[in-house]
Design an enzyme around this catalytic site. Structure first.
Site, PDB file in Angstrom:
ATOM      1  NE  ARG A 197      -1.614  -2.335   2.736  1.00  0.00           N
ATOM      2  CZ  ARG A 197      -1.699  -3.609   2.312  1.00  0.00           C
ATOM      3  NH1 ARG A 197      -2.737  -3.971   1.615  1.00  0.00           N
ATOM      4  NH2 ARG A 197      -0.761  -4.505   2.597  1.00  0.00           N
ATOM      5  CB  THR A 198       3.429   2.579   2.256  1.00  0.00           C
ATOM      6  OG1 THR A 198       2.676   2.090   3.363  1.00  0.00           O
ATOM      7  CG2 THR A 198       3.980   3.945   2.587  1.00  0.00           C
ATOM      8  CE  LYS A 248      26.803  -3.467  -6.247  1.00  0.00           C
ATOM      9  NZ  LYS A 248      26.927  -2.349  -7.186  1.00  0.00           N
ATOM     10  NE  ARG A 276       7.109   0.615   4.952  1.00  0.00           N
ATOM     11  CZ  ARG A 276       5.879   0.124   4.866  1.00  0.00           C
ATOM     12  NH1 ARG A 276       5.679  -1.121   4.481  1.00  0.00           N
ATOM     13  NH2 ARG A 276       4.836   0.886   5.149  1.00  0.00           N
ATOM     14  CG  HIS A 289       3.504   4.088   8.538  1.00  0.00           C
ATOM     15  ND1 HIS A 289       3.649   4.912   7.428  1.00  0.00           N
ATOM     16  CD2 HIS A 289       3.113   2.877   8.046  1.00  0.00           C
ATOM     17  CE1 HIS A 289       3.339   4.229   6.340  1.00  0.00           C
ATOM     18  NE2 HIS A 289       3.023   2.996   6.679  1.00  0.00           N
TER      19      HIS A 289
HETATM   20  N1   CP Z   1      -0.254   0.074   5.807  1.00  0.00           N
HETATM   21  C1   CP Z   1       0.967  -0.226   5.294  1.00  0.00           C
HETATM   22  O1   CP Z   1       1.997   0.359   5.661  1.00  0.00           O
HETATM   23  O2   CP Z   1       0.913  -1.206   4.345  1.00  0.00           O
HETATM   24  P1   CP Z   1       2.157  -1.723   3.499  1.00  0.00           P
HETATM   25  O3   CP Z   1       3.108  -2.380   4.463  1.00  0.00           O
HETATM   26  O4   CP Z   1       1.599  -2.665   2.484  1.00  0.00           O
HETATM   27  O5   CP Z   1       2.817  -0.509   2.872  1.00  0.00           O
END
Ligand code: CP
Length: 310
Positions: A57-58, A86, A107, A135
């Site tokens: 999603r993100t 590396k 991320r 988040h």
């Molecule tokens: N909600 C969320 O962070 O989903 P993903 O891990 O799929 O990005």
């Protein structure tokens, strides 16, 4: 204060007024996110994404948001395909992404990675999840989902259920809900309670917080049931995970005693915490929540890259 050129590492980086500005702008973005209108608000911009942990999603909603507004994207979707394999440091990787793109979405499995990246980058950095830390863009879409359902955030009774220890979405969301005057009900296995620093922070904000580990009692009188997955990947010890795996599950029998307007949310992916039968009920808000990631991230990118809300 304008969001133009700013990093978003923690939801605490945004004031209540700034959060409201993003939510308001995101509502105007919905027709564009649905393909009913087009926009070139970010024409010529380039978003650099680096995802060193899995994401559906993100990553895809940031890419969709950028492209719906005419921007383009370059991405590292997997650590194995990057020079991190590396031995390249996060600092050096971020310097490169900042040289190529106009903003960075990161991320990373390590808490604090977003702050480090922001130090390395002269372009805005958006933290898309740093280990068990924060988040913040997820929180913005979570708030958008609640606001769409109820027209307000103030006074909502919100149950945060599940892995409150490692769940970064709840660490961010709890702060924002406290700022907006929602009432929090914490419900988790004993070993997965909210970290003391997050709990202390809520107390400092004067938040209304109660703990209720019996699920039927927690759900009764709730407006929002925010369910989280147990973050298996954060456990150092498999045996500790095994003790809590499958310890809660939302199904229609439980929801029969809930308010008719209760919404069930989940940042997704789910891993058995919500029975599929719930999907067909009016309570299920989690797929709408995931969709709202697109207009919310459109608003965020627009405000950070241009200072304008579309
Ligand atoms: N909600 C969320 O962070 O989903 P993903 O891990 O799929 O990005």
């Amino acid at each position: 204060m304008s969001l133009k050129g700013r990093d978003l590492i923690s939801i605490r980086d945004l004031s209540r007024e700034e959060i409201e500005e993003v939510l308001k702008a995101s509502r105007r973005m919905i027709p564009i996110a649905q393909g009913e209108r087009s926009s070139r608000a970010l024409d010529g911009r380039l978003l650099a994404l680096a995802f060193f942990e899995p994401s559906t999603r993100t990553r895809l909603s940031f890419e969709t948001a950028a492209q719906r507004l005419g921007a383009r994207c370059v991405s590292i979707a997997d650590v194995a395909s990057s020079s991190v394999r590396k031995g390249e440091s996060l600092y050096d990787t971020t310097r490169m992404l900042a040289a190529y793109g106009d903003a960075i979405v990161l991320r990373h499995p390590n808490e604090g990675a977003g702050r480090l990246a922001a130090l390395a980058s002269d372009k805005p950095v958006i933290n898309a999840g740093d280990g068990a830390g924060q988040h913040p863009s997820q929180t913005l879409l979570d708030l958008a989902t609640m606001h769409e359902a109820f027209g307000t955030l103030t006074g909502l009774r919100v149950v945060l259920l599940g892995d409150l220890k490692y769940g970064r979405t709840v660490h961010s969301l709890a702060h924002a809900l406290a700022v907006f005057g929602a009432e929090l009900v914490l419900s988790s296995p004993a070993s997965l309670k909210l970290p003391p620093d997050v709990r202390d922070h809520l107390d400092q904000l004067g938040a209304k917080v109660v703990e209720e580990d019996e699920l039927p009692k927690a759900v009764k009188d709730a407006d929002v049931l925010y369910v989280t997955r147990i973050q298996k990947e954060r456990f150092g010890d498999e045996a500790e995970y095994a003790k809590v795996a499958g310890s809660y599950r939302i199904d229609n029998a439980l929801l029969n005693s809930a308010k008719s307007r209760l919404i069930v949310m989940h940042p997704l992916p789910r891993a058995g915490e919500i029975a599929p039968e719930v999907d067909a009920t009016p309570h299920a808000a989690y797929f709408r929540q995931a969709f709202l990631g697109v207009p919310v991230r459109m608003a965020l990118l627009s405000l950070i890259l241009t200072g304008k809300a579309g």
